[in-house]
Write a protein that holds these residues in place. Sequence first.
Motif, short mmCIF file in Angstrom:
data_model
loop_
_atom_site.label_atom_id
_atom_site.label_comp_id
_atom_site.label_asym_id
_atom_site.label_seq_id
_atom_site.Cartn_x
_atom_site.Cartn_y
_atom_site.Cartn_z
N THR A 174 0.79 -1.23 0.00
CA THR A 174 0.00 0.00 0.00
C THR A 174 0.83 1.28 0.00
O THR A 174 0.30 2.35 -0.30
CB THR A 174 -0.92 0.04 1.23
OG1 THR A 174 -0.12 0.05 2.42
CG2 THR A 174 -1.84 -1.18 1.25
N TRP A 282 -4.08 -1.73 -6.33
CA TRP A 282 -4.49 -2.72 -5.34
C TRP A 282 -5.85 -2.31 -4.79
O TRP A 282 -6.30 -1.17 -4.96
CB TRP A 282 -3.48 -2.86 -4.19
CG TRP A 282 -3.07 -1.58 -3.55
CD1 TRP A 282 -2.00 -0.80 -3.87
CD2 TRP A 282 -3.73 -0.91 -2.47
NE1 TRP A 282 -1.95 0.32 -3.07
CE2 TRP A 282 -3.01 0.28 -2.20
CE3 TRP A 282 -4.86 -1.18 -1.70
CZ2 TRP A 282 -3.38 1.18 -1.20
CZ3 TRP A 282 -5.24 -0.28 -0.71
CH2 TRP A 282 -4.50 0.87 -0.46
N ARG A 296 -6.37 1.79 -4.78
CA ARG A 296 -5.46 2.63 -5.54
C ARG A 296 -5.66 2.30 -7.01
O ARG A 296 -5.60 1.12 -7.40
CB ARG A 296 -4.01 2.40 -5.13
CG ARG A 296 -3.02 3.32 -5.88
CD ARG A 296 -1.61 3.20 -5.35
NE ARG A 296 -0.68 4.05 -6.08
CZ ARG A 296 0.61 4.21 -5.78
NH1 ARG A 296 1.11 3.56 -4.73
NH2 ARG A 296 1.39 5.00 -6.50
#
Length: 441
Positions: A174, A282, A296
């Motif tokens: 992330t 992701w 994202r």
Amino acid sequence: MYVASKLPQHLGQSGWVSMLPRRTPRAPLNGTVNADVVVIGGGFAGLSAARRLSQLDTKLKVVILEAGEVAEGATGRNSGFIIDLPHEVSSEDYGGSGDDSRRHDIKVHRMAIALAQGLADEKGWGKDVFDPCGKYNVALGKQGDKHVTSYAKQLDKVNEPYRLLDAKEIAAVTGTNSFTSAIFTPGTVIIQPAAYIRGLADSFTGSVRLYENTPALSFDRNGASWQVKTPKGTVNAGKIILANNGQAQNFGLFRGQLLHVYTYASMTEAFEPKRLGGQRSWAATPAFPMGTTVRRVQGDKGDRILIRSRYTYNPRMQVSEGAIARAGRVHDKKLEARFPMLKGVPMEYRWAGAMALTWNGVPAFGEIEPGVFAAIACNGVGATKATASGIAAAEAALGMDSWLVQVFKGFAAPKRLPPQPFLTIGATANLSMKEWSAGLE
């Protein structure tokens, strides 16, 4: 006769739609057409039903009526998860004596994924539209960590694969140190929901005809068939598939059985990818029920973050600009808490999307009148459950007694809701309590 009391309304601009090139919608219906089946609703359920009908009989005349433009409604406001496993990470949702039931649910979900996968293969879509990459459930603290661990144990019981990630490992995905743990499950497909549903709509040719900006105003029995009236036309069809989710209530159907809940999302402006480390694409659902969904999204002009959270009960099936703004302020805080390195990146799009739920979590499905089949109430997992419901409705309309039809016929009827004002008081309090319980998550 079933007459619509009002038409759908959608507020806020979906970022998914805005990121796509302009599309010329199919022309509205003008005049009278005849069909074997008319599908009311051009979302996940309706278009999946039409695709399944065309697979079963290539010569079948199918008409799809979409009240607005494809992807402008709830489908294009979806977060884009076609999941194979239960959506919420909690032992209550997944475990106990219900393991056989969960295996059953997983098979249904994977049938929805199979239909979507077939379409993606046929169209040669890239990962920007259809990405079978799996998803993460992320935790933001000890409370979420417990749910991640509990979920892993429940997956062990049904022999489903997963991978646990600690804080450092999920940070590598992330690009932020905000998350404390996560669990990755490989079976979920991530879609750009507006692009997906547009592609499905534009795939129809020949005996399947789609009319956009063509709301169904009424439908009535006309001898051996049904007659559907629209603003400038009429469809005569042997059978109807109602795939308009909560809007079915505006025809007087399922009154006192559907809960109309709205969820809210915000999407940032495109930012320079170097501002955020980790992977550029992701998707993560929250470890705690009613928490915050994050994606994202990689793009040519930069990357974006999607934040989805906040739920409101709206029995009139309308939301206000004020409600979107209030949810947006919550989203801004959640973005900053998770991605402090993106401080100053503003949200570009904010929107609300409708869900239809039932008290006992079952679909409103089946032959409600001779020749009229309902595929209603996605219960908050629209891309998956609405797709499966549409497939089942198509098979049922053609008289098939498939495994999937048996599953949907086997559900209990939607439980009747309490009377007003107790319903509004209870639903609002319940949503507020669940969001409060989610805390930072």
